[in-house]
Design a protein around this motif. Structure first.
Motif, short mmCIF file in Angstrom:
data_model
loop_
_atom_site.label_atom_id
_atom_site.label_comp_id
_atom_site.label_asym_id
_atom_site.label_seq_id
_atom_site.Cartn_x
_atom_site.Cartn_y
_atom_site.Cartn_z
N ASN A 68 0.84 -1.21 0.00
CA ASN A 68 0.00 0.00 0.00
C ASN A 68 0.87 1.25 0.00
OD1 ASN A 68 -2.43 -1.33 -0.06
ND2 ASN A 68 -2.91 -1.05 2.11
N ARG B 215 2.19 1.81 -3.42
CA ARG B 215 1.15 2.31 -4.35
C ARG B 215 0.76 3.75 -4.02
NH1 ARG B 215 -1.39 -3.41 -4.56
NH2 ARG B 215 -0.04 -4.22 -6.20
N ARG C 93 -3.05 1.23 -9.36
CA ARG C 93 -4.22 1.91 -8.79
C ARG C 93 -4.87 1.03 -7.71
NH1 ARG C 93 -7.30 3.13 -13.58
NH2 ARG C 93 -7.57 0.90 -13.64
N ASN C 94 -5.46 1.64 -6.71
CA ASN C 94 -6.19 0.96 -5.62
C ASN C 94 -5.25 0.29 -4.61
OD1 ASN C 94 -8.69 1.56 -6.87
ND2 ASN C 94 -8.51 -0.28 -8.14
N THR C 95 -5.54 0.56 -3.35
CA THR C 95 -4.78 -0.11 -2.30
C THR C 95 -5.65 -1.23 -1.72
OG1 THR C 95 -5.56 1.62 -0.83
CG2 THR C 95 -3.32 1.86 -1.65
N THR C 96 -5.06 -2.00 -0.81
CA THR C 96 -5.78 -3.12 -0.20
C THR C 96 -6.23 -2.74 1.20
OG1 THR C 96 -4.47 -4.67 -1.48
CG2 THR C 96 -5.56 -5.57 0.47
N ASP C 97 -7.47 -3.02 1.51
CA ASP C 97 -8.01 -2.72 2.84
C ASP C 97 -7.36 -3.68 3.86
OD1 ASP C 97 -9.49 -2.31 5.08
OD2 ASP C 97 -11.45 -2.73 4.17
N ARG D 84 -9.12 -6.23 -4.12
CA ARG D 84 -8.25 -5.22 -4.75
C ARG D 84 -7.84 -5.66 -6.17
NH1 ARG D 84 -3.50 -4.60 -7.48
NH2 ARG D 84 -3.28 -2.37 -7.72
N LYS E 57 -10.34 -5.78 -9.23
CA LYS E 57 -10.71 -4.52 -9.91
C LYS E 57 -9.82 -4.24 -11.13
CE LYS E 57 -12.19 -2.13 -5.72
NZ LYS E 57 -11.38 -1.69 -4.59
N HIS F 144 -12.11 4.24 -17.16
CA HIS F 144 -10.89 4.68 -16.48
C HIS F 144 -10.02 5.55 -17.38
CE1 HIS F 144 -11.15 1.45 -13.20
NE2 HIS F 144 -11.31 2.63 -12.67
#
Ligand code: BJ8
Length: 423
Positions: free
Chosen positions: A210, A213, A317-321, A337, A340, A355
């Motif tokens: 994360n 990113r 793009r996008n991080t992990t919760d 993640r 997507k 996008h």
């Protein structure tokens, strides 16, 4: 560079081929990167990494191996680095961006295979890629037909290969498949290391990726400024190095660079003049040392302000919760993640067009250049709908189809120059 002959010999590289590759690479790097004007000082670190990509970095990986870490090589952004780090292993990207040993390659693959696939076969057959040779495990992902069928052949050439199946659509069953494959990958990593991945290990793996990113997202945002403080070539290089460098050190250096870029933005200092034509590149990934099209675009006077590519936004793009407090919950977050990612092997794939539109808007781009590698059906087929949708919204699109050779340079330059002039 220090003398790494012994290390390369131990890895089984073909020294003559390898020398030829490095000489070529060094020359291209000098003429494409070092000739740029107004480069931020922070690029010095990335120049250094490139100059030692086959030297010091490989030595570091071998030192890690000696200390008991396993090196995991892969070809696709669907292989989660979070899981690799959680298992106490190191991830390296193996996609290659230059033609090598083409005659040998065409003995095992059809001529009409995309350059990216031919390239990693050439690097293997020519014995020139230390990352491939240092890897303890190579992961091959079932994405396009070219990759998945070629892996049937490639898997016979390497000692330890793991095939990862991937979904082709975004239905609930497809998500289940992805989770199943990630669990199988975890089992493989645990078998190799002899150690179970714990909750804290996975949390730490997620946190490290994360952070990486977020640093790359910070860089992307800074490129939205007009004038852009960094060239597209340099930004692409950073995204390429993201697949090779130590993730913690890389993150730190990207953030240091971003601090400098923030100042440049404040002072309105750009790599090109204010209001230079702004371009987003979209399409197939550009692996090191595939700098051909970006070099042509920026030589034509434009500045590249974003890459809708797996070596770029699509991949990062996008991080992990990381909030779940069970391993299964964290694995679900990893699956969410990665699910997507809007690679063109998915169908339908409307998200990708959305996008690209969003990127063009956010970066204030004057046009989008769609980059398709010859014989890459997923991206070339999608390029038609990308063009249609974007042009309907008033965004100019140029569709390019090319390969890794230099033969079409003249034709590419003419088309790109004409496009840059009209946007
Ligand atoms: S998630 S883009 S890294 S598969 S260029 S080999 S598609 S014929 S690379 Fe990719 Fe993963 Fe998708 Fe990204 Fe095939 Fe096309 Fe060649 Fe390609």
């Amino acid at each position: 560079m220090a003398d790494y002959t012994k290390m390369w010999t131990d890895l089984g590289l073909n020294l003559d081929n390898h020398d030829a590759l490095l000489e070529n690479l060094g020359g291209a790097y000098q003429s494409i990167f070092m000739s740029q004007e107004h480069r931020p000082e922070g690029m010095g670190y990335f120049d250094f990494v490139m100059s030692e990509a086959h030297g010091l970095r490989i030595q570091e990986l071998r030192d890690e191996q000696e200390a008991g870490r396993k090196i995991i090589g892969s070809f696709c952004v669907f292989v989660p680095e979070e899981l690799v780090l959680a298992a106490g292993c190191t991830s390296v990207g193996l996609c290659a961006g230059a033609d090598f040993a083409q005659e040998e390659v065409e003995k095992v693959l059809p001529r009409n295979t995309c350059s990216l696939i031919k390239s990693f076969f050439g690097f293997k057959l020519g014995k020139v890629c230390p990352y491939m040779e240092v890897s303890d495990l190579i992961v091959g992902e079932n994405t396009c037909d070219g990759k998945k069928k070629s892996f049937e052949i490639f898997s016979q050439m390497v000692p330890n290969f793991f095939q990862m199946d991937l979904p082709q659509n975004k239905a609930p069953m497809a998500r289940k498949l992805l989770k199943h494959e990630y669990e199988a990958f975890i089992a493989k990593l645990e078998e190799m290391t002899g150690k179970r991945i714990g909750l804290e290990d996975l949390k730490q793996g997620i946190a490290a990726v994360n952070a990486k990113r977020n640093a790359l997202a910070r860089l992307s945002k800074l490129r939205m400024a007009n004038p852009s403080p960094i060239s597209g070539l340099d930004a692409l290089l950073i995204n390429q190095i993201a697949f090779l460098d130590n993730p913690v050190r890389f993150t730190e250096k990207v953030n240091v660079l971003c601090d400098e870029l923030e100042l440049l933005v404040k002072e309105k200092k750009g790599v090109k003049v204010e209001n230079a034509p702004r371009v987003v590149i979209s399409g197939c990934p550009m692996a090191i040392p595939n700098w051909k099209v970006p070099a042509v675009i920026e030589a034509a006077g434009a500045v590249i302000v974003g890459e809708e590519s797996c070596i770029g936004e699509r991949g990062q793009r996008n991080t992990t919760d990381a909030s779940a407090d069970t391993i299964d919950g964290l694995i679900d977050a990893v699956v969410d993640r990665y699910f997507k990612i809007d690679c063109a092997v998915f169908t339908p794939n409307q998200e990708r067009v959305e996008h690209i539109k969003e990127m063009a808007e956010n970066t204030n781009a004057d046009g989008v250049i769609h980059y398709g590698l010859q014989f890459c059906q997923p991206y070339i087929m999608e390029s038609f709908s990308v063009e249609k949708t974007l042009e309907k919204d008033g965004v100019s699109v140029l569709r390019l189809e090319t390969d890794y050779s230099q033969e079409d340079m003249g034709q590419l330059s003419t088309r790109v120059e004409a496009f840059v002039e009209i946007i």
